[in-house]
Design an enzyme around this catalytic site. Structure first.
Site, PDB file in Angstrom:
ATOM      1  CG  HIS A   1      -2.344  -0.579  -4.074  1.00 27.27           C
ATOM      2  ND1 HIS A   1      -2.640   0.724  -3.751  1.00 27.27           N
ATOM      3  CD2 HIS A   1      -2.640  -1.308  -2.970  1.00 27.27           C
ATOM      4  CE1 HIS A   1      -3.089   0.778  -2.515  1.00 27.27           C
ATOM      5  NE2 HIS A   1      -3.100  -0.434  -2.021  1.00 27.27           N
TER       6      HIS A   1
ATOM      7  CB  SER B   1      -0.883   0.055   1.233  1.00 27.82           C
ATOM      8  OG  SER B   1      -1.142  -1.175   1.770  1.00 27.82           O
TER       9      SER B   1
ATOM     10  CD  GLU C   1      -2.324   3.727  -6.376  1.00 32.75           C
ATOM     11  OE1 GLU C   1      -2.441   3.011  -5.356  1.00 32.75           O
ATOM     12  OE2 GLU C   1      -2.098   4.941  -6.313  1.00 32.75           O
TER      13      GLU C   1
ATOM     14  CG  ASN D   1      -3.168   3.833   0.738  1.00 33.94           C
ATOM     15  OD1 ASN D   1      -4.307   3.897   1.164  1.00 33.94           O
ATOM     16  ND2 ASN D   1      -2.612   2.705   0.350  1.00 33.94           N
TER      17      ASN D   1
HETATM   18  N1  CAA Z   1     -15.886  -9.052   0.130  1.00 38.34           N
HETATM   19  C1  CAA Z   1     -16.501  -9.308  -1.033  1.00 38.34           C
HETATM   20  N2  CAA Z   1     -17.657  -8.745  -1.409  1.00 38.34           N
HETATM   21  C2  CAA Z   1     -18.213  -7.870  -0.564  1.00 38.34           C
HETATM   22  C3  CAA Z   1     -17.629  -7.544   0.675  1.00 38.34           C
HETATM   23  C4  CAA Z   1     -16.410  -8.181   1.019  1.00 38.34           C
HETATM   24  N3  CAA Z   1     -15.770  -7.947   2.161  1.00 38.34           N
HETATM   25  N4  CAA Z   1     -18.421  -6.638   1.291  1.00 38.34           N
HETATM   26  C5  CAA Z   1     -19.459  -6.407   0.464  1.00 38.34           C
HETATM   27  N5  CAA Z   1     -19.334  -7.148  -0.651  1.00 38.34           N
HETATM   28  C6  CAA Z   1     -20.235  -7.172  -1.796  1.00 38.34           C
HETATM   29  C7  CAA Z   1     -21.617  -7.672  -1.410  1.00 38.34           C
HETATM   30  O1  CAA Z   1     -21.683  -9.081  -1.507  1.00 38.34           O
HETATM   31  C8  CAA Z   1     -22.494  -6.992  -2.435  1.00 38.34           C
HETATM   32  O2  CAA Z   1     -22.441  -7.720  -3.648  1.00 38.34           O
HETATM   33  P1  CAA Z   1     -23.695  -7.706  -4.686  1.00 38.34           P
HETATM   34  O3  CAA Z   1     -23.819  -6.298  -5.184  1.00 38.34           O
HETATM   35  O4  CAA Z   1     -23.270  -8.668  -5.732  1.00 38.34           O
HETATM   36  O5  CAA Z   1     -24.870  -8.145  -3.885  1.00 38.34           O
HETATM   37  C9  CAA Z   1     -21.811  -5.637  -2.665  1.00 38.34           C
HETATM   38  O6  CAA Z   1     -20.449  -5.822  -2.243  1.00 38.34           O
HETATM   39  C10 CAA Z   1     -22.442  -4.529  -1.860  1.00 38.34           C
HETATM   40  O7  CAA Z   1     -22.424  -4.944  -0.501  1.00 38.34           O
HETATM   41  P2  CAA Z   1     -23.497  -4.515   0.590  1.00 38.34           P
HETATM   42  O8  CAA Z   1     -24.806  -4.226  -0.077  1.00 38.34           O
HETATM   43  O9  CAA Z   1     -23.478  -5.512   1.685  1.00 38.34           O
HETATM   44  O10 CAA Z   1     -22.896  -3.216   1.259  1.00 38.34           O
HETATM   45  P3  CAA Z   1     -22.534  -1.823   0.625  1.00 38.34           P
HETATM   46  O11 CAA Z   1     -23.397  -1.477  -0.528  1.00 38.34           O
HETATM   47  O12 CAA Z   1     -22.452  -0.920   1.800  1.00 38.34           O
HETATM   48  O13 CAA Z   1     -21.058  -2.055   0.045  1.00 38.34           O
HETATM   49  C11 CAA Z   1     -18.716  -1.864   0.323  1.00 38.34           C
HETATM   50  C12 CAA Z   1     -20.002  -2.475   0.864  1.00 38.34           C
HETATM   51  C13 CAA Z   1     -18.470  -2.411  -1.098  1.00 38.34           C
HETATM   52  C14 CAA Z   1     -17.585  -2.290   1.228  1.00 38.34           C
HETATM   53  C15 CAA Z   1     -18.892  -0.309   0.245  1.00 38.34           C
HETATM   54  O14 CAA Z   1     -19.286   0.169   1.520  1.00 38.34           O
HETATM   55  C16 CAA Z   1     -17.654   0.420  -0.189  1.00 38.34           C
HETATM   56  O15 CAA Z   1     -17.379   0.554  -1.368  1.00 38.34           O
HETATM   57  N6  CAA Z   1     -16.903   0.938   0.788  1.00 38.34           N
HETATM   58  C17 CAA Z   1     -15.651   1.665   0.521  1.00 38.34           C
HETATM   59  C18 CAA Z   1     -14.539   0.666   0.317  1.00 38.34           C
HETATM   60  C19 CAA Z   1     -13.247   1.339   0.026  1.00 38.34           C
HETATM   61  O16 CAA Z   1     -13.096   2.554   0.037  1.00 38.34           O
HETATM   62  N7  CAA Z   1     -12.235   0.514  -0.232  1.00 38.34           N
HETATM   63  C20 CAA Z   1     -10.886   1.002  -0.447  1.00 38.34           C
HETATM   64  C21 CAA Z   1     -10.121   0.842   0.807  1.00 38.34           C
HETATM   65  S1  CAA Z   1      -8.485   1.412   0.621  1.00 38.34           S
HETATM   66  C22 CAA Z   1      -7.636   0.099   0.062  1.00 38.34           C
HETATM   67  O17 CAA Z   1      -8.092  -0.982  -0.047  1.00 38.34           O
HETATM   68  C23 CAA Z   1      -6.226   0.373  -0.291  1.00 38.34           C
HETATM   69  C24 CAA Z   1      -5.240   0.344   0.761  1.00 38.34           C
HETATM   70  O18 CAA Z   1      -4.076   0.226   0.434  1.00 38.34           O
HETATM   71  C25 CAA Z   1      -5.539   0.531   2.183  1.00 38.34           C
END
Ligand code: CAA
Length: 283
Positions: A140, A119, A152, A190
């Site tokens: 990434h 990251s 990324e 990040n």
């Molecule tokens: N793994 C796999 N699939 C998941 C999941 C997980 N942990 N959590 C949710 N999903 C899937 C669900 O199964 C659902 O799929 P369908 O559309 O096929 O039904 C879909 O995602 C939507 O889920 P929910 O309806 O339960 O919940 P939501 O609409 O609130 O979405 C979320 C959940 C996708 C996590 C959404 O809240 C989101 O996009 N959050 C932001 C995530 C983000 O910013 N990620 C980047 C983090 S930074 C990073 O990763 C980089 C780093 O280096 C730190």
């Protein structure tokens, strides 16, 4: 050279997600970790998500079985010999990554591209541990990997155009949209995300708002899918702290100074969802 077998190092939340999307794209996958317990947990998560996909009618039970059949697991890094392309998704620890890449450089054939899902650790610093810096690149993925569309792709100083193009195309094969970044601490994702999360923690620390209010402001006021504190819990507070430390020391700039409250939570073992407690409590 055609990529048929894709190697993933680490079966944690990023590694198992990457293994899943690679297997779903039709590649054979070899996923390694240091213990069978971690591998079983990672494979269990993939199975759970694929089963949910079958229940939702996204694909058939036969397709699920075929995807699972393409994933092999191992606790022996030597098995990466079989991989045509490797992504490392181990813990965000520089010394550990250096060791893995030194070993991979010995194990994998000289034409194999070695990528890292780090990251924030500079790709050039990892590349210099190997005798193939032109074949080192950042790949990434975002969490949760099966859902998030971005990869990324990070070029280090010595990364060749061929390595870059192969990685870019692979991201597209996985159904993702790649974006190109250069090799500076935190890259793009990040560099922007972590100061936002850190500032949310400072808001909590200074009593500007309660956790729910801070998250509601960003969710409803800025249309983010989740608030920054809930997102920090999803990413892992230890990971957020490690990334901030890398950006802070990498630029030697106080604007990236991690909030003392974030450090306090990490020291207490409140790491977010994975430990059942972070800024929120989880069952
Ligand atoms: N793994 C796999 N699939 C998941 C999941 C997980 N942990 N959590 C949710 N999903 C899937 C669900 O199964 C659902 O799929 P369908 O559309 O096929 O039904 C879909 O995602 C939507 O889920 P929910 O309806 O339960 O919940 P939501 O609409 O609130 O979405 C979320 C959940 C996708 C996590 C959404 O809240 C989101 O996009 N959050 C932001 C995530 C983000 O910013 N990620 C980047 C983090 S930074 C990073 O990763 C980089 C780093 O280096 C730190």
């Amino acid at each position: 050279m055609e990529i048929k077998t894709f190697g993933v190092i680490g079966a944690g939340q990023m590694g198992n997600g990457i293994a899943q999307v690679a297997a779903m794209s039709g590649l054979n996958v070899i996923m390694t970790d240091i213990s069978t317990e971690f591998l079983e947990r990672g494979l269990g998560n993939i199975t759970k998500l694929l089963t949910r996909g079958v229940d939702k009618g996204k694909f058939t039970a036969d397709e699920k079985d075929a995807v699972l059949g393409r994933i092999k697991t191992s606790t022996d890094l030597q098995d990466m010999q079989a991989a045509d392309f490797v992504v490392e998704a181990a813990t965000e620890n520089e010394a550990l990554k250096f060791k893995i890449f030194k070993d991979l450089d010995e194990i994998c054939a000289s034409h194999v591209i070695l990528s890292t899902n780090t990251s924030s650790i500079p790709i050039g610093r990892i590349a210099s541990q190997t005798k193939r810096p032109d074949k080192l690149i950042g790949m990434h993925f975002m969490n949760p990997v099966p859902v998030m569309k971005l990869v990324e792709v990070i070029r280090a100083l010595a990364t060749s155009d061929e390595t870059f193009d192969t990685t870019w195309e692979l991201a597209k094969k996985f159904g993702k949209t790649p974006a190109e970044a250069n090799d500076y601490p935190g890259f793009i994702a990040n560099r922007i995300l972590m100061p936002m999360i850190n500032e949310a923690v400072y808001c909590l620390y200074h009593g500007v708002g309660k956790r729910e209010d801070i998250d509601t402001v960003m969710k409803l006021g800025m249309n983010h899918p989740m608030g920054p504190l809930a997102l920090a819990d999803l990413i892992g507070l230890d990971t957020c702290l490690a990334i901030l430390e890398t950006i802070y020391s990498g630029f030697n700039d106080s604007k990236y100074r991690p909030c003392p409250l974030l450090r306090k939570y990490v020291e207490a073992g409140w790491l977010g969802r994975k430990t059942g407690r972070g800024f929120y409590e989880y069952k």
